[in-house]
Write a protein that holds these residues in place. Sequence first.
Motif, short mmCIF file in Angstrom:
data_model
loop_
_atom_site.label_atom_id
_atom_site.label_comp_id
_atom_site.label_asym_id
_atom_site.label_seq_id
_atom_site.Cartn_x
_atom_site.Cartn_y
_atom_site.Cartn_z
N THR A 76 6.40 2.23 8.73
CA THR A 76 6.78 1.13 7.79
C THR A 76 5.34 0.59 6.90
O THR A 76 5.40 0.44 5.59
CB THR A 76 7.51 -0.04 8.14
OG1 THR A 76 8.94 0.65 8.63
CG2 THR A 76 7.75 -1.02 6.99
N ILE A 77 4.47 0.70 7.82
CA ILE A 77 3.06 0.10 7.24
C ILE A 77 1.85 1.06 7.12
O ILE A 77 1.25 0.90 6.03
CB ILE A 77 2.81 -0.99 8.49
CG1 ILE A 77 3.62 -1.93 8.83
CG2 ILE A 77 1.23 -1.79 8.09
CD1 ILE A 77 3.42 -2.66 10.16
N ARG A 80 1.49 3.48 3.81
CA ARG A 80 0.97 2.74 2.70
C ARG A 80 -0.35 2.09 2.74
O ARG A 80 -1.20 2.02 1.66
CB ARG A 80 2.02 1.55 2.18
CG ARG A 80 1.45 0.40 1.30
CD ARG A 80 1.40 0.57 -0.09
NE ARG A 80 2.77 1.28 -0.68
CZ ARG A 80 2.90 1.49 -1.83
NH1 ARG A 80 2.06 1.32 -2.82
NH2 ARG A 80 4.25 1.63 -2.39
N ILE A 92 1.56 -2.41 -5.33
CA ILE A 92 2.87 -1.90 -4.57
C ILE A 92 4.02 -2.70 -5.54
O ILE A 92 3.97 -3.80 -5.93
CB ILE A 92 2.84 -2.54 -3.21
CG1 ILE A 92 4.37 -2.20 -2.68
CG2 ILE A 92 2.97 -3.95 -3.01
CD1 ILE A 92 4.33 -2.41 -1.09
N SER A 96 9.19 -1.71 -3.64
CA SER A 96 8.48 -1.06 -2.60
C SER A 96 8.38 -2.38 -1.57
O SER A 96 8.21 -2.18 -0.46
CB SER A 96 7.35 -0.37 -2.84
OG SER A 96 7.77 0.67 -3.64
N CYS A 97 7.66 -3.41 -2.18
CA CYS A 97 7.24 -4.57 -1.32
C CYS A 97 8.55 -5.10 -0.58
O CYS A 97 8.46 -5.57 0.52
CB CYS A 97 6.75 -5.71 -2.32
SG CYS A 97 5.94 -7.02 -1.40
N THR A 99 11.19 -3.62 0.09
CA THR A 99 11.87 -2.67 1.21
C THR A 99 10.72 -2.79 2.47
O THR A 99 11.29 -2.88 3.76
CB THR A 99 11.76 -1.16 0.78
OG1 THR A 99 12.54 -1.06 -0.41
CG2 THR A 99 12.01 -0.03 1.63
N GLN A 100 9.51 -2.82 2.25
CA GLN A 100 8.56 -2.91 3.22
C GLN A 100 8.58 -4.07 4.11
O GLN A 100 8.69 -4.28 5.46
CB GLN A 100 7.10 -2.98 2.88
CG GLN A 100 6.13 -2.73 3.88
CD GLN A 100 4.58 -2.73 3.35
OE1 GLN A 100 4.23 -3.66 2.73
NE2 GLN A 100 3.87 -1.82 3.94
N PHE A 104 9.63 -4.26 8.03
CA PHE A 104 8.77 -5.13 8.67
C PHE A 104 9.20 -5.94 9.72
O PHE A 104 9.00 -6.19 11.00
CB PHE A 104 7.52 -5.60 7.86
CG PHE A 104 6.67 -6.25 8.67
CD1 PHE A 104 5.54 -5.41 9.53
CD2 PHE A 104 6.28 -7.78 8.55
CE1 PHE A 104 4.59 -6.20 10.34
CE2 PHE A 104 5.55 -8.30 9.15
CZ PHE A 104 4.43 -7.60 10.25
N SER A 160 14.31 -10.97 3.38
CA SER A 160 13.75 -10.48 2.10
C SER A 160 14.73 -10.89 0.97
O SER A 160 14.35 -11.04 -0.09
CB SER A 160 13.94 -8.98 2.43
OG SER A 160 15.33 -8.56 2.76
N LEU A 178 -0.42 -5.59 3.92
CA LEU A 178 1.07 -5.06 3.72
C LEU A 178 1.99 -6.43 3.26
O LEU A 178 1.30 -7.76 2.86
CB LEU A 178 1.61 -5.02 5.14
CG LEU A 178 1.50 -6.01 6.35
CD1 LEU A 178 2.70 -6.92 6.14
CD2 LEU A 178 1.30 -5.38 7.67
N CYS A 179 2.99 -6.36 2.83
CA CYS A 179 4.09 -7.35 2.28
C CYS A 179 4.58 -8.05 3.46
O CYS A 179 5.76 -7.84 4.02
CB CYS A 179 5.13 -6.77 1.29
SG CYS A 179 4.33 -6.23 -0.20
#
Length: 312
Positions: A76-77, A80, A92, A96-97, A99-100, A104, A160, A178-179
């Motif tokens: 997941t991390i 990217r 990003i 996509s942010c 989803t991540q 995460f 999310s 990452l997000c």
Amino acid sequence: MGDDNDTDITEFILLGFSGYGFFQGHLFWGVLCIYVVTLLGNSLIVLLTLADSALHSPMYFFLRHFSVVEILYTTTIVPRMLADLRSSCPTIPLASCFTQLYFFALFGIAECCLLTAMAYDRYAAICCPLHYTTLMSQGTYTGLVGASYLAGVISGTTHSIFIFTLPFRGAKTIHHFLCDILPVLRLATASTFWGEVGNLFVTITFIFVPFLLIVASYACILATILGVATSQGRQKLFSTCSSHLFVVILFFGTATVAYMRPQADSFGNTDQILTLVYTVVTPMCNPFVYSLRNKEVTGAMRRLMKRYLWGP
């Protein structure tokens, strides 16, 4: 030139490790090597625990799912992150942010719950050996694994959806690679009070409380080990749980410091390094601490190699 505060943004800029300059190239190759080792090592554990009947016990059932979560967690991390380390302007898209951040949170919470379930398994095996088959029946250990995934799904979905229903205008730079929940939440232009309360609740419920439960389990285990008459018996009992304890300390130690310390005292580089440890480094350690120090796993590895590489 400032950002347009009246326009909804469609992408974020991941600042990440852009301030490290020359070291970004070294970091890229270092993270790539760690990622490859993580995938190979954890995949090997999954294969061994499926293929060898000697590893069809609750402990290795938990370990198999833990390895699966580690693979998905890092995937997941890391891809990217590797792409961003090679990009001059790492961005990003909003989707996509989302989803991540979802995955995460999902796999992070599932990992915390699985580590707690593994501690309970060791407690039942060492402190209540006569009742172990009852305490860790098939329904119990499959239920604990299912509950771990369910907790991750609920947490990931709640975070999310709540965060990405907030408006994002103006500032769009995430001071992270990452997000993560808090860095994204701070960019929202509406009130984030309930989001921060929810994050604190999840942190206490799925990081701090599980850590306390694991500590309590190992306190009972330690008392039982010290009560064993022979030093050989104490050493054997300790070896069965020392690997799990190492992973717990590494994962929960860094995660607790990252999420429980006052945010006013935090700064970007420290947060990124701590996150790098428990999201990238710890998953690589898992195969080593559970295989090199475990005679059952190394024995299964030799049997697998003999069956498929050396022949009968």
